[in-house]
Enzyme design. Structure first.
Site, PDB file in Angstrom:
ATOM      1  N   HIS A   1      45.849  52.563  38.918  1.00 54.36           N
ATOM      2  CA  HIS A   1      44.778  51.598  38.667  1.00 54.36           C
ATOM      3  C   HIS A   1      43.584  52.156  37.906  1.00 54.36           C
ATOM      4  O   HIS A   1      42.588  51.457  37.751  1.00 54.36           O
ATOM      5  CB  HIS A   1      44.258  51.005  39.974  1.00 54.36           C
ATOM      6  CG  HIS A   1      45.243  50.151  40.693  1.00 54.36           C
ATOM      7  ND1 HIS A   1      45.343  48.792  40.496  1.00 54.36           N
ATOM      8  CD2 HIS A   1      46.190  50.465  41.595  1.00 54.36           C
ATOM      9  CE1 HIS A   1      46.302  48.313  41.270  1.00 54.36           C
ATOM     10  NE2 HIS A   1      46.831  49.309  41.943  1.00 54.36           N
TER      11      HIS A   1
ATOM     12  N   LYS B   1      30.637  42.378  39.212  1.00 53.95           N
ATOM     13  CA  LYS B   1      31.654  43.403  39.423  1.00 53.95           C
ATOM     14  C   LYS B   1      30.969  44.612  40.056  1.00 53.95           C
ATOM     15  O   LYS B   1      29.740  44.650  40.132  1.00 53.95           O
ATOM     16  CB  LYS B   1      32.310  43.803  38.097  1.00 53.95           C
ATOM     17  CG  LYS B   1      31.281  44.103  36.982  1.00 53.95           C
ATOM     18  CD  LYS B   1      31.956  44.458  35.653  1.00 53.95           C
ATOM     19  CE  LYS B   1      32.457  43.261  34.880  1.00 53.95           C
ATOM     20  NZ  LYS B   1      33.884  43.179  34.781  1.00 53.95           N
ATOM     21  N   ARG B   2      31.760  45.614  40.509  1.00 52.88           N
ATOM     22  CA  ARG B   2      31.139  46.826  41.015  1.00 52.88           C
ATOM     23  C   ARG B   2      30.243  47.449  39.952  1.00 52.88           C
ATOM     24  O   ARG B   2      30.485  47.293  38.757  1.00 52.88           O
ATOM     25  CB  ARG B   2      32.216  47.837  41.436  1.00 52.88           C
ATOM     26  CG  ARG B   2      32.799  47.560  42.785  1.00 52.88           C
ATOM     27  CD  ARG B   2      31.778  47.575  43.893  1.00 52.88           C
ATOM     28  NE  ARG B   2      31.409  48.930  44.238  1.00 52.88           N
ATOM     29  CZ  ARG B   2      31.828  49.571  45.313  1.00 52.88           C
ATOM     30  NH1 ARG B   2      32.619  48.975  46.189  1.00 52.88           N
ATOM     31  NH2 ARG B   2      31.449  50.813  45.558  1.00 52.88           N
TER      32      ARG B   2
ATOM     33  N   LYS C   1      31.375  50.307  33.272  1.00 53.95           N
ATOM     34  CA  LYS C   1      31.383  48.841  33.139  1.00 53.95           C
ATOM     35  C   LYS C   1      30.181  48.355  32.322  1.00 53.95           C
ATOM     36  O   LYS C   1      30.102  47.211  31.918  1.00 53.95           O
ATOM     37  CB  LYS C   1      31.404  48.174  34.514  1.00 53.95           C
ATOM     38  CG  LYS C   1      32.712  48.431  35.279  1.00 53.95           C
ATOM     39  CD  LYS C   1      32.686  47.783  36.645  1.00 53.95           C
ATOM     40  CE  LYS C   1      33.870  48.157  37.530  1.00 53.95           C
ATOM     41  NZ  LYS C   1      35.121  47.462  37.172  1.00 53.95           N
TER      42      LYS C   1
ATOM     43  N   THR D   1      40.071  41.901  36.638  1.00 54.16           N
ATOM     44  CA  THR D   1      40.683  40.661  37.105  1.00 54.16           C
ATOM     45  C   THR D   1      39.636  39.548  37.160  1.00 54.16           C
ATOM     46  O   THR D   1      39.990  38.375  37.091  1.00 54.16           O
ATOM     47  CB  THR D   1      41.322  40.849  38.501  1.00 54.16           C
ATOM     48  OG1 THR D   1      40.416  41.617  39.307  1.00 54.16           O
ATOM     49  CG2 THR D   1      42.644  41.570  38.399  1.00 54.16           C
TER      50      THR D   1
ATOM     51  N   LYS E   1      39.550  35.293  36.301  1.00 52.73           N
ATOM     52  CA  LYS E   1      38.974  34.253  37.166  1.00 52.73           C
ATOM     53  C   LYS E   1      37.988  33.393  36.380  1.00 52.73           C
ATOM     54  O   LYS E   1      37.945  32.169  36.522  1.00 52.73           O
ATOM     55  CB  LYS E   1      38.288  34.889  38.385  1.00 52.73           C
ATOM     56  CG  LYS E   1      39.284  35.591  39.308  1.00 52.73           C
ATOM     57  CD  LYS E   1      38.627  36.554  40.298  1.00 52.73           C
ATOM     58  CE  LYS E   1      39.689  37.495  40.876  1.00 52.73           C
ATOM     59  NZ  LYS E   1      39.118  38.645  41.603  1.00 52.73           N
TER      60      LYS E   1
HETATM   61  C1  26V Z   1      37.078  54.875  41.223  1.00 48.85           C
HETATM   62  C2  26V Z   1      36.167  55.724  40.665  1.00 48.85           C
HETATM   63  C3  26V Z   1      35.821  56.962  41.364  1.00 48.85           C
HETATM   64  C4  26V Z   1      35.045  57.918  40.543  1.00 48.85           C
HETATM   65  C5  26V Z   1      34.005  57.246  39.714  1.00 48.85           C
HETATM   66  C6  26V Z   1      34.576  56.235  38.818  1.00 48.85           C
HETATM   67  C7  26V Z   1      35.565  55.377  39.470  1.00 48.85           C
HETATM   68  C8  26V Z   1      35.911  54.204  38.876  1.00 48.85           C
HETATM   69  C9  26V Z   1      36.818  53.369  39.442  1.00 48.85           C
HETATM   70  C10 26V Z   1      37.406  53.694  40.623  1.00 48.85           C
HETATM   71  C11 26V Z   1      38.351  52.748  41.254  1.00 48.85           C
HETATM   72  C12 26V Z   1      39.758  53.074  41.046  1.00 48.85           C
HETATM   73  C13 26V Z   1      40.702  52.041  41.571  1.00 48.85           C
HETATM   74  C14 26V Z   1      40.375  50.630  41.170  1.00 48.85           C
HETATM   75  O1  26V Z   1      39.782  49.876  41.914  1.00 48.85           O
HETATM   76  N1  26V Z   1      40.796  50.235  39.995  1.00 48.85           N
HETATM   77  C15 26V Z   1      40.670  48.868  39.525  1.00 48.85           C
HETATM   78  O2  26V Z   1      41.892  48.210  39.806  1.00 48.85           O
HETATM   79  C16 26V Z   1      41.883  46.857  39.400  1.00 48.85           C
HETATM   80  C17 26V Z   1      43.186  46.254  39.846  1.00 48.85           C
HETATM   81  O3  26V Z   1      44.242  46.831  39.156  1.00 48.85           O
HETATM   82  C18 26V Z   1      41.687  46.770  37.895  1.00 48.85           C
HETATM   83  O4  26V Z   1      41.637  45.416  37.521  1.00 48.85           O
HETATM   84  C19 26V Z   1      40.401  47.478  37.481  1.00 48.85           C
HETATM   85  O5  26V Z   1      40.297  47.502  36.089  1.00 48.85           O
HETATM   86  C20 26V Z   1      40.400  48.891  38.038  1.00 48.85           C
HETATM   87  O6  26V Z   1      39.149  49.526  37.805  1.00 48.85           O
END
Ligand code: 26V
Length: 800
Positions: A347, A535-536, A541, A643, A647
């Site tokens: 992901h 979003k987060r 982003k 996602t 929406k």
């Molecule tokens: C984790 C981290 C940790 C270090 C700092 C940056 C960072 C950025 C993102 C994440 C999250 C990783 C997992 C996640 O939630 N990915 C999301 O998954 C969604 C479903 O597939 C996708 O639509 C998003 O683009 C993706 O960021």
């Protein structure tokens, strides 16, 4: 009990009295909510039992979706809709003088996830059940979901979330199906029948207790299960331990969802959570498989295990452990079964997010699992050696264990038969860059599954007004077959339809404006463009790009009396990880800017800025239907899919986005005339990373708009304490703007002008909006889940 309004009322009142010993008049909304929940649970119980029975009897292949997060939101509304009893309930309650919406408000969001990854898991469960597919979720029953966010003086403040405070009417505790989970201790080996056997001794054991939640399909008899595990102390606690600390440490395992994507504290606890989820789920799946099938030799024919990102990747060594140590299987057979059973989704490509566990933590906590990982690594490196003799460098880069860490993504790739990304561009980046060496070694494992969303939540439930209009126009098939939404293309130039859908958007904007007013006491103009970024909060982003552009508008409006813009309301919603310093500063910045803009008599006539507190699933349901513009402005190559973009589109908003994640596929679907794209491409970004050549200071010096806004971060423009936004300023200039905010600024500002020009022609805008709705069907998670089922899991619908 739901066959008619009268029968519902009778049952409801009786049940309310029996449960709470109160008369209807004395009851609270929460009593009423619980009563309704108990009735629904009873109503579906025979279908739930039958789904399980049939699965057992027919011995169909089942998929288990292992995920450390399930971001479900509220369940009552969706359950009533899926069961087709919403109208009866609503009418029955109305007559008693209660609004169903009021009752629904009593439900807490089940917020067992951080963002996209957890919400995707929840959308998948809806689609699995609605498509009659034998698929279940396995997760952790965190006592506290993602923190509640309050904004105090512009800063994010976190409060522990308490979704279980008033109980959870949807769960059933199954104490008879507990399993033991072992940590710490030693591994002992002995020879038996000419074979080395291993056992885990002197381990500390805790108990995993399952809580099952029904996942109810849309107008079908299928009721699948989401099994959430809760950690409890063993009846016979370890003799050598202080009881209180043992109890505390045990309960901590399922106490908190990790809100912190970025920092390292509590690493051990997080690893414990991961093994807890995996070991509990596998033991329970295998127990029921063995009861039915005896031996494990054909396990992969009947069970698929999917790991949602690397968090549950210990499923690979755990399955090996059970096959080797309990089933006494030989390594080669055990490995073949494991690989055939497991599939993995990636992901994110962000290197900071790729999990690596230091051996010094891993080995003592999970000694037998570590041994197995060592063996997997050794054999994997051996296979690499045979394929690439002498290529030490390559083998070092691909090893599972190297430089004192366990690389979870490498383990996931080695131990599964399918590795997928979540949008076309993301999967290509995995194959050609991030996982290039692995793709070279085993290309057949790699594939793409573009994400999707539960259209029954994000359209049918969230936007009943639009849903009814669509159904009137094309019939109701789209609810089961979302691709049928394409029939809306017939109405793109239909004046009546344009008018109707424009009115619905207007209505939803007014409803959101009301909500904004009640939460912030700020009046926004529902006629203005609702431009939304929810979003987060993450640097990649680029909420900051949006902010800098608003600062530019502010400056321009104040300085140039000939300049005006079409009225705009910029709406933000975002939680920042509590330890993510930069992200929290951006939240403060948005709020400071909101104060500045909204209190300026001249600017606030045209522009307003709103930060909506505590963004979560239920709030999202009121935001998407009200949006005109969907901000999807990540640095190209960084957002795996997104996602929220889907929406928004499904609710008729137009995307303003980079060519990143699923935005690329939205562009393909709607055509370039119906989306606003801008900025660097992923290739350009990745080339800059590889070869250098970007100097953010040049953009600062050459673009007065950028210079002014950037300077305002550090001069007296914001009346905040000195230095408040220095880190943001430094990220742009001292650290050379890693996310190309300044590079993309001008292109973004131009795209924003196109947005405005297009919006002014309301008739044309409405056509574009309808085109977006018409093409949104392929972004339903029904499509995604069918692809996973056919191509990876090889599961078939149960015939109902
Ligand atoms: C984790 C981290 C940790 C270090 C700092 C940056 C960072 C950025 C993102 C994440 C999250 C990783 C997992 C996640 O939630 N990915 C999301 O998954 C969604 C479903 O597939 C996708 O639509 C998003 O683009 C993706 O960021």
């Amino acid at each position: 009990m739901f066959s008619s309004k009268e029968s519902f009322q009778k049952n409801f009142l009786k049940r309310l009295e029996m449960t709470y010993g109160k008369t209807f008049r004395e009851s609270t909304s929460r009593d009423q909510y619980n009563t309704l929940g108990i009735m629904v649970r009873e109503y579906i119980s025979s279908n739930w039992i039958q789904t399980n029975e049939r699965n057992r009897a027919e011995n169909n292949k089942q998929v288990y979706y292992l995920s450390i997060e399930f971001l479900l939101g509220k369940l009552m509304g969706q359950n009533l809709l899926n069961l087709g009893i919403r109208d009866v309930v609503q009418e029955g309650l109305e007559e008693l003088g209660i609004h169903l919406e009021k009752i629904e408000e009593s439900e807490s969001d089940a917020g067992l996830g951080n963002g996209g990854l957890g919400r995707l898991a929840a959308c998948f469960l809806d689609s699995l059940a609605s498509l009659n597919l034998p698929g279940h979720g396995c997760g952790i029953r965190y006592k506290h979901g993602l923190f509640d966010q309050k904004i105090a003086d512009g800063y994010q403040v976190e409060y522990p979330e308490q979704w279980l405070r008033h109980g959870n009417v949807w769960e059933v505790r199954k104490p008879d199906q507990c399993v033991d989970i072992s940590f710490w201790g030693e591994v002992e080996s002995r020879e038996a029948d000419g074979r080395l056997e291993f056992s885990h001794t002197a381990a500390e054991t805790i108990v995993a207790v399952p809580y099952d939640m029904p996942m109810i399909g849309y107008q079908t008899n299928t009721v699948n299960t989401l099994r959430l595990w809760s950690a409890e102390p063993a009846h016979h606690p370890p003799l050598n331990r202080d009881l209180l600390s043992y109890k505390r440490e045990t309960e901590a395992v399922s106490e908190f969802l990790y809100p912190d994507d970025t920092h390292d504290e509590g690493k051990i606890l997080r690893l414990k959570q991961q093994y807890f989820l995996v070991s509990a789920s596998l033991q329970s799946i295998i127990r029921s498989y063995r009861n039915k099938n005896g031996t494990m030799h054909r396990f992969h024919d009947r069970v698929a295990l999917h790991i949602n990102d690397t968090h549950p990747v210990l499923a690979i060594p755990e399955l090996m452990r059970i096959l080797l140590d309990e089933e006494k299987m030989e390594w080669d057979e055990a490995w073949e079964i494991t690989v055939k059973t497991i599939s993995y989704t990636n992901h994110t490509t962000l290197s900071e997010a790729l999990e690596k566990w230091p051996v010094y933590l891993f080995k003592p906590l999970l000694p037998r699992i570590y041994m197995i990982v060592e063996e997997i690594n050794e054999r994997y490196c051996q296979a690499l050696w045979e394929r690439y003799p002498g290529d030490w460098n390559r083998i070092e880069q691909m090893a599972i264990l190297a430089h004192g860490v366990v690389k979870m993504a490498h383990l996931a790739i080695a131990g599964s038969h399918s590795v997928n990304g979540v949008a076309k561009i993301h999967s290509e980046i995995l194959k050609n860059r991030e996982m290039k060496l692995f793709y070279g070694f085993e290309p057949e494992k790699f594939n793409n599954k573009t994400n999707g969303i539960a259209h029954r939540r994000w359209l049918l439930k969230a936007n009943p007004e639009l849903s009814d209009t669509i159904t009137e126009a094309i019939g109701g098939d789209w609810v089961r077959e979302p691709e049928a939404l394409i029939q809306m293309k017939r109405f793109i130039y239909d004046a009546g339809m344009k008018e109707k859908t424009a009115q619905i958007k207007q209505l939803r904007k007014e409803m959101l404006a009301q909500k904004i007013y009640s939460q912030t006491a700020i009046k926004v103009d529902p006629e203005s463009i609702f431009d939304v970024q929810v979003k987060r909060l993450h640097a990649y982003k680029r909420q900051l790009l949006n902010v800098l552009h608003i600062m530019y508008l502010y400056n321009r409006i104040r300085e140039d009396s000939n300049f005006s813009v079409y009225p705009r309301t910029f709406i933000f919603g975002a939680k920042a990880s509590p330890g993510y310093y930069y992200a929290k500063k951006v939240i403060k910045l948005i709020n400071s800017l909101a104060d500045k803009v909204n209190s300026d008599p001249k600017v606030s006539k045209m522009v307003k800025v709103i930060f909506m507190e505590n963004y979560r699933v239920s709030l999202a349901e009121s935001i998407f239907p009200a949006a005109d513009i969907s901000e999807q402005i990540s640095t190209a190559s960084k957002e795996a899919s997104g996602t929220g973009n889907m929406k928004f589109m499904m609710n008729g908003a137009l995307t303003l986005g980079t060519l990143d994640g699923a935005n690329v596929e939205i562009l393909e679907a709607v055509g370039p005339a119906n989306i606003f794209t801008f900025g660097l491409t992923a290739d350009q970004v990745l080339n800059y990373y590889e070869n250098g050549g970007y100097r953010s200071t040049e953009y600062y010096h050459h673009d007065a708009r950028i210079r002014q806004a950037a300077d305002q971060l550090v001069n007296s423009f914001f009346h905040e304490t000195e230095g408040e936004f220095e880190a943001i300023y430094d990220s742009l200039l001292a650290h050379n703007d890693q996310y190309f905010v300044l590079k993309d600024f001008s292109s973004y500002a131009e795209a924003q002008e196109r947005v405005e020009q297009t919006f002014i022609n309301r008739s044309e805008w409405q056509e574009k909006s309808l085109i977006n709705i018409a093409h949104s069907g392929s972004f339903s998670s029904d499509r995604t889940i069918k692809e996973y089922s056919d191509e990876i899991w090889k599961i078939k619908p149960m015939i109902r």
